[in-house]
Design a protein around this motif. Sequence first.
Motif, PDB file in Angstrom:
ATOM      1  N   ALA A  90       0.830  -1.206   0.000  1.00  0.00           N
ATOM      2  CA  ALA A  90       0.000   0.000   0.000  1.00  0.00           C
ATOM      3  C   ALA A  90       0.865   1.256   0.000  1.00  0.00           C
ATOM      4  O   ALA A  90       0.581   2.224  -0.714  1.00  0.00           O
ATOM      5  CB  ALA A  90      -0.927  -0.005   1.205  1.00  0.00           C
ATOM      6  N   LEU A  91       1.948   1.250   0.785  1.00  0.00           N
ATOM      7  CA  LEU A  91       2.856   2.398   0.827  1.00  0.00           C
ATOM      8  C   LEU A  91       3.516   2.624  -0.528  1.00  0.00           C
ATOM      9  O   LEU A  91       3.634   3.768  -1.002  1.00  0.00           O
ATOM     10  CB  LEU A  91       3.922   2.176   1.900  1.00  0.00           C
ATOM     11  CG  LEU A  91       3.451   2.214   3.358  1.00  0.00           C
ATOM     12  CD1 LEU A  91       4.561   1.748   4.282  1.00  0.00           C
ATOM     13  CD2 LEU A  91       3.003   3.621   3.729  1.00  0.00           C
ATOM     14  N   LEU A  92       3.942   1.555  -1.165  1.00  0.00           N
ATOM     15  CA  LEU A  92       4.596   1.681  -2.465  1.00  0.00           C
ATOM     16  C   LEU A  92       3.614   2.095  -3.559  1.00  0.00           C
ATOM     17  O   LEU A  92       3.964   2.853  -4.461  1.00  0.00           O
ATOM     18  CB  LEU A  92       5.283   0.362  -2.829  1.00  0.00           C
ATOM     19  CG  LEU A  92       6.468  -0.037  -1.949  1.00  0.00           C
ATOM     20  CD1 LEU A  92       6.967  -1.424  -2.332  1.00  0.00           C
ATOM     21  CD2 LEU A  92       7.593   0.987  -2.049  1.00  0.00           C
ATOM     22  N   LEU A  93       2.393   1.561  -3.480  1.00  0.00           N
ATOM     23  CA  LEU A  93       1.376   1.958  -4.462  1.00  0.00           C
ATOM     24  C   LEU A  93       1.065   3.450  -4.353  1.00  0.00           C
ATOM     25  O   LEU A  93       0.895   4.139  -5.365  1.00  0.00           O
ATOM     26  CB  LEU A  93       0.101   1.141  -4.261  1.00  0.00           C
ATOM     27  CG  LEU A  93       0.109  -0.286  -4.800  1.00  0.00           C
ATOM     28  CD1 LEU A  93      -1.087  -1.066  -4.270  1.00  0.00           C
ATOM     29  CD2 LEU A  93       0.118  -0.308  -6.322  1.00  0.00           C
ATOM     30  N   ASP A  94       0.998   3.958  -3.130  1.00  0.00           N
ATOM     31  CA  ASP A  94       0.734   5.385  -2.936  1.00  0.00           C
ATOM     32  C   ASP A  94       1.837   6.248  -3.524  1.00  0.00           C
ATOM     33  O   ASP A  94       1.605   7.406  -3.877  1.00  0.00           O
ATOM     34  CB  ASP A  94       0.598   5.707  -1.439  1.00  0.00           C
ATOM     35  CG  ASP A  94      -0.734   5.249  -0.872  1.00  0.00           C
ATOM     36  OD1 ASP A  94      -1.655   4.989  -1.668  1.00  0.00           O
ATOM     37  OD2 ASP A  94      -0.839   5.141   0.364  1.00  0.00           O
ATOM     38  N   ARG A  95       3.044   5.653  -3.633  1.00  0.00           N
ATOM     39  CA  ARG A  95       4.200   6.404  -4.125  1.00  0.00           C
ATOM     40  C   ARG A  95       4.745   5.788  -5.403  1.00  0.00           C
ATOM     41  O   ARG A  95       5.937   5.862  -5.689  1.00  0.00           O
ATOM     42  CB  ARG A  95       5.287   6.433  -3.051  1.00  0.00           C
ATOM     43  CG  ARG A  95       4.836   7.086  -1.744  1.00  0.00           C
ATOM     44  CD  ARG A  95       5.732   6.681  -0.576  1.00  0.00           C
ATOM     45  NE  ARG A  95       5.382   7.346   0.681  1.00  0.00           N
ATOM     46  CZ  ARG A  95       4.391   6.957   1.481  1.00  0.00           C
ATOM     47  NH1 ARG A  95       3.625   5.915   1.129  1.00  0.00           N
ATOM     48  NH2 ARG A  95       4.136   7.603   2.599  1.00  0.00           N
ATOM     49  N   CYS A  96       3.861   5.137  -6.159  1.00  0.00           N
ATOM     50  CA  CYS A  96       4.282   4.414  -7.367  1.00  0.00           C
ATOM     51  C   CYS A  96       5.095   5.326  -8.293  1.00  0.00           C
ATOM     52  O   CYS A  96       4.684   6.447  -8.607  1.00  0.00           O
ATOM     53  CB  CYS A  96       3.053   3.882  -8.104  1.00  0.00           C
ATOM     54  SG  CYS A  96       3.433   2.726  -9.432  1.00  0.00           S
ATOM     55  N   GLY A  97       6.267   4.859  -8.711  1.00  0.00           N
ATOM     56  CA  GLY A  97       7.144   5.640  -9.573  1.00  0.00           C
ATOM     57  C   GLY A  97       8.133   6.508  -8.819  1.00  0.00           C
ATOM     58  O   GLY A  97       8.969   7.168  -9.430  1.00  0.00           O
ATOM     59  N   THR A  98       8.074   6.484  -7.494  1.00  0.00           N
ATOM     60  CA  THR A  98       8.947   7.312  -6.660  1.00  0.00           C
ATOM     61  C   THR A  98       9.721   6.420  -5.693  1.00  0.00           C
ATOM     62  O   THR A  98       9.162   5.486  -5.112  1.00  0.00           O
ATOM     63  CB  THR A  98       8.122   8.332  -5.848  1.00  0.00           C
ATOM     64  OG1 THR A  98       7.381   9.139  -6.757  1.00  0.00           O
ATOM     65  CG2 THR A  98       9.023   9.216  -5.001  1.00  0.00           C
ATOM     66  N   PHE A  99      11.007   6.712  -5.503  1.00  0.00           N
ATOM     67  CA  PHE A  99      11.813   5.953  -4.556  1.00  0.00           C
ATOM     68  C   PHE A  99      11.476   6.351  -3.117  1.00  0.00           C
ATOM     69  O   PHE A  99      11.262   7.536  -2.832  1.00  0.00           O
ATOM     70  CB  PHE A  99      13.307   6.175  -4.810  1.00  0.00           C
ATOM     71  CG  PHE A  99      13.853   5.328  -5.919  1.00  0.00           C
ATOM     72  CD1 PHE A  99      14.342   4.055  -5.669  1.00  0.00           C
ATOM     73  CD2 PHE A  99      13.858   5.803  -7.226  1.00  0.00           C
ATOM     74  CE1 PHE A  99      14.840   3.265  -6.699  1.00  0.00           C
ATOM     75  CE2 PHE A  99      14.365   5.028  -8.257  1.00  0.00           C
ATOM     76  CZ  PHE A  99      14.845   3.749  -7.994  1.00  0.00           C
ATOM     77  N   VAL A 100      11.429   5.346  -2.252  1.00  0.00           N
ATOM     78  CA  VAL A 100      11.186   5.560  -0.830  1.00  0.00           C
ATOM     79  C   VAL A 100      12.306   4.870  -0.067  1.00  0.00           C
ATOM     80  O   VAL A 100      12.599   3.696  -0.309  1.00  0.00           O
ATOM     81  CB  VAL A 100       9.827   4.984  -0.374  1.00  0.00           C
ATOM     82  CG1 VAL A 100       9.561   5.344   1.079  1.00  0.00           C
ATOM     83  CG2 VAL A 100       8.708   5.465  -1.271  1.00  0.00           C
ATOM     84  N   ALA A 101      12.943   5.593   0.828  1.00  0.00           N
ATOM     85  CA  ALA A 101      14.075   5.045   1.571  1.00  0.00           C
ATOM     86  C   ALA A 101      13.660   3.834   2.394  1.00  0.00           C
ATOM     87  O   ALA A 101      12.559   3.782   2.959  1.00  0.00           O
ATOM     88  CB  ALA A 101      14.669   6.118   2.483  1.00  0.00           C
ATOM     89  N   ALA A 102      14.553   2.847   2.470  1.00  0.00           N
ATOM     90  CA  ALA A 102      14.268   1.645   3.251  1.00  0.00           C
ATOM     91  C   ALA A 102      14.018   1.990   4.715  1.00  0.00           C
ATOM     92  O   ALA A 102      13.138   1.405   5.357  1.00  0.00           O
ATOM     93  CB  ALA A 102      15.435   0.670   3.124  1.00  0.00           C
ATOM     94  N   ALA A 103      14.774   2.954   5.235  1.00  0.00           N
ATOM     95  CA  ALA A 103      14.590   3.344   6.636  1.00  0.00           C
ATOM     96  C   ALA A 103      13.210   3.955   6.860  1.00  0.00           C
ATOM     97  O   ALA A 103      12.579   3.727   7.903  1.00  0.00           O
ATOM     98  CB  ALA A 103      15.682   4.336   7.051  1.00  0.00           C
ATOM     99  N   THR A 104      12.732   4.717   5.885  1.00  0.00           N
ATOM    100  CA  THR A 104      11.393   5.312   5.993  1.00  0.00           C
ATOM    101  C   THR A 104      10.331   4.232   6.025  1.00  0.00           C
ATOM    102  O   THR A 104       9.409   4.260   6.856  1.00  0.00           O
ATOM    103  CB  THR A 104      11.142   6.268   4.819  1.00  0.00           C
ATOM    104  OG1 THR A 104      12.109   7.310   4.840  1.00  0.00           O
ATOM    105  CG2 THR A 104       9.746   6.864   4.894  1.00  0.00           C
ATOM    106  N   LEU A 105      10.441   3.258   5.128  1.00  0.00           N
ATOM    107  CA  LEU A 105       9.480   2.155   5.098  1.00  0.00           C
ATOM    108  C   LEU A 105       9.536   1.353   6.400  1.00  0.00           C
ATOM    109  O   LEU A 105       8.501   0.958   6.943  1.00  0.00           O
ATOM    110  CB  LEU A 105       9.766   1.252   3.903  1.00  0.00           C
ATOM    111  CG  LEU A 105       9.532   1.869   2.516  1.00  0.00           C
ATOM    112  CD1 LEU A 105      10.073   0.950   1.423  1.00  0.00           C
ATOM    113  CD2 LEU A 105       8.056   2.149   2.285  1.00  0.00           C
ATOM    114  N   ALA A 106      10.754   1.126   6.907  1.00  0.00           N
ATOM    115  CA  ALA A 106      10.899   0.380   8.156  1.00  0.00           C
ATOM    116  C   ALA A 106      10.223   1.109   9.317  1.00  0.00           C
ATOM    117  O   ALA A 106       9.535   0.493  10.140  1.00  0.00           O
ATOM    118  CB  ALA A 106      12.381   0.152   8.450  1.00  0.00           C
TER     119      ALA A 106
END
Length: 278
Positions: free
Chosen positions: A11-27
């Motif tokens: 869900a987090l990645l879909l909300d930001r599809c096409g944009t990089f999200v830091a692993a630490a942020t996701l964690a």
Amino acid sequence: MKIDNERHLLALLLDRCGTFVAAATLADLLHITPAAVHRHIEALQARGAVIAYHYDAGYCLQEVPVRLYPDFIYDSLSTVRIARHIYYFPRIDSTNSFAKKLAAEGAADGTLVLAEEQTAGRGRMDRTWLAPAFSSILCSIIFFPKLPPAALFRLTMIASVAIVNAIRRICGVTAHIKWPNDIYLGGKKVCGILTEFSADPQQVLYAVVGIGLNVNNEFSEHPELQSTATSLRLERGKTVSRFALLVALLEELDDQYHILNTGGVEAIRRSWEQHALI
């Protein structure tokens, strides 16, 4: 917990599809370790998600799977009733046949039966519906409408309006409704609707609305259909995301079903007439 984390990550990645999200942020958002994030990423990739990785930038969802996996659909929907319960089949004889069995057993209102391929797909008057695997949207939705049998056509109307709205929303093209159950684009049929039901003299007990929407079909194996049928890919000249289109269709149908259930019959009629072929 593992499945919940995968779904939340998706869900987090879909909300930001096409944009990089830091692993630490996701964690931090998931309250797990970066190593656990990576394991969940690998699980999503194994299911077909195209996720890029950059040491500094993190993870980026670039493409959802070719298959219409229910988890991906659930995490992208904002519906109230439609598709809150999904039955998914890579291959089935008929989504309508299976949906009617579920409805008779008391399935939830709005339940979706979804398939990548049908071996005995049917259109109106029992015509065969042909669609190669992974080319189309082939689904059936179960309804328990508070309608008399004579008013059942309203379900077909809201499905027609939802399909036209979804096509415009995702593809930017204008399709039209041909009574009683077809959607046309460029003078050719792009979608068919089959509504089946059970009723007593006063009340519809349940209804199943089947939808067959040609998305990326090319009809090379069925040249006899080329003069009468088309697909969104043929009309646009490029591949269309079945996933994005299905999500849009389900959300539009949810909106239309709410209007029907709250007495908005006149609004539905106006929307239908706006898109109807004269």
